[in-house]
Design a protein around this motif. Structure first.
Motif, PDB file in Angstrom:
ATOM      1  N   PRO A   1       5.155 -22.313  15.997  1.00  0.00           N
ATOM      2  CA  PRO A   1       6.529 -22.507  15.494  1.00  0.00           C
ATOM      3  C   PRO A   1       7.563 -21.686  16.272  1.00  0.00           C
ATOM      4  O   PRO A   1       7.408 -20.485  16.447  1.00  0.00           O
ATOM      5  N   GLY A   2       8.578 -22.380  16.755  1.00  0.00           N
ATOM      6  CA  GLY A   2       9.685 -21.726  17.435  1.00  0.00           C
ATOM      7  C   GLY A   2       9.436 -21.344  18.882  1.00  0.00           C
ATOM      8  O   GLY A   2      10.357 -20.925  19.577  1.00  0.00           O
ATOM      9  N   ALA A   3       8.210 -21.502  19.377  1.00  0.00           N
ATOM     10  CA  ALA A   3       7.912 -21.078  20.754  1.00  0.00           C
ATOM     11  C   ALA A   3       8.578 -22.008  21.763  1.00  0.00           C
ATOM     12  O   ALA A   3       8.441 -23.218  21.696  1.00  0.00           O
ATOM     13  N   SER A   4       9.298 -21.400  22.696  1.00  0.00           N
ATOM     14  CA  SER A   4       9.965 -22.167  23.750  1.00  0.00           C
ATOM     15  C   SER A   4       9.402 -21.843  25.136  1.00  0.00           C
ATOM     16  O   SER A   4       9.806 -22.450  26.117  1.00  0.00           O
ATOM     17  N   HIS A   5       8.503 -20.890  25.203  1.00  0.00           N
ATOM     18  CA  HIS A   5       7.915 -20.455  26.476  1.00  0.00           C
ATOM     19  C   HIS A   5       6.443 -20.102  26.248  1.00  0.00           C
ATOM     20  O   HIS A   5       6.037 -19.790  25.123  1.00  0.00           O
ATOM     21  N   PHE A   6       5.700 -20.093  27.329  1.00  0.00           N
ATOM     22  CA  PHE A   6       4.329 -19.583  27.280  1.00  0.00           C
ATOM     23  C   PHE A   6       3.986 -19.020  28.646  1.00  0.00           C
ATOM     24  O   PHE A   6       4.651 -19.302  29.636  1.00  0.00           O
ATOM     25  N   ALA A   7       2.955 -18.208  28.661  1.00  0.00           N
ATOM     26  CA  ALA A   7       2.493 -17.630  29.922  1.00  0.00           C
ATOM     27  C   ALA A   7       0.976 -17.515  29.875  1.00  0.00           C
ATOM     28  O   ALA A   7       0.404 -17.189  28.831  1.00  0.00           O
ATOM     29  N   ALA A   8       0.347 -17.814  30.999  1.00  0.00           N
ATOM     30  CA  ALA A   8      -1.093 -17.633  31.141  1.00  0.00           C
ATOM     31  C   ALA A   8      -1.331 -16.168  31.504  1.00  0.00           C
ATOM     32  O   ALA A   8      -0.731 -15.656  32.448  1.00  0.00           O
TER      33      ALA A   8
END
Length: 148
Positions: A112-119
């Protein structure tokens, strides 16, 4: 099949038909080695960005925004070789788009609400502070400054 061919096909298809193709390609490239939840989470980030309008008006525009997702970071000659992973990515793309078409309060969101991610093994960006969730080797973030 080559990434360049998939991206070309996404440009010539009518937009509604291109959306799951672009989403499946991103899921495959970003998270084919992740659990189904991790793959759905990547799809959610792309769909949330599309809804914000800051990275583009379509999933294809969002995932091909310069330097944002794997389709623009991986060499166009890259071959998508794992047929089983591709089929799973396509299934997840369609399922997540169906889920996302529900009103926001009725969606079953993974991040919920996540607009970015990173490995974890590839990046440690400055905006990566407190994750919304950690799934597999990806951390998902709600970043207040959403503009690319």
């Amino acid at each position: 099949m080559k990434l360049a061919w998939i991206l070309w096909l996404a440009q010539v298809l009518p937009q509604p038909a291109a959306e799951p193709l672009c989403l499946a390609t991103t899921i495959y490239l970003e998270a084919r080695n992740q659990s189904e939840a991790g793959q759905r989470a990547v799809a959610e980030v792309a769909l949330r960005r599309r809804d914000s309008g800051l990275w583009g008006e379509s999933v294809c525009e969002v995932v091909t925004a310069r330097g944002q997702f794997a389709p623009t970071l991986i060499h166009p000659g890259h071959r998508l070789k794992n047929v089983t992973a591709w089929e799973k990515a396509v299934r997840i793309a369609f399922q997540t788009q169906r889920e996302w078409s529900l009103p926001p309060g009725q969606r079953r969101e993974i991040v919920p609400g996540a607009s970015h991610f990173a490995a974890h093994d590839l990046a440690n960006p400055a905006w990566a502070t407190q994750p919304v969730a950690v799934i597999g080797d990806h951390s998902f973030y709600r970043v207040m400054r959403l503009a690319p």
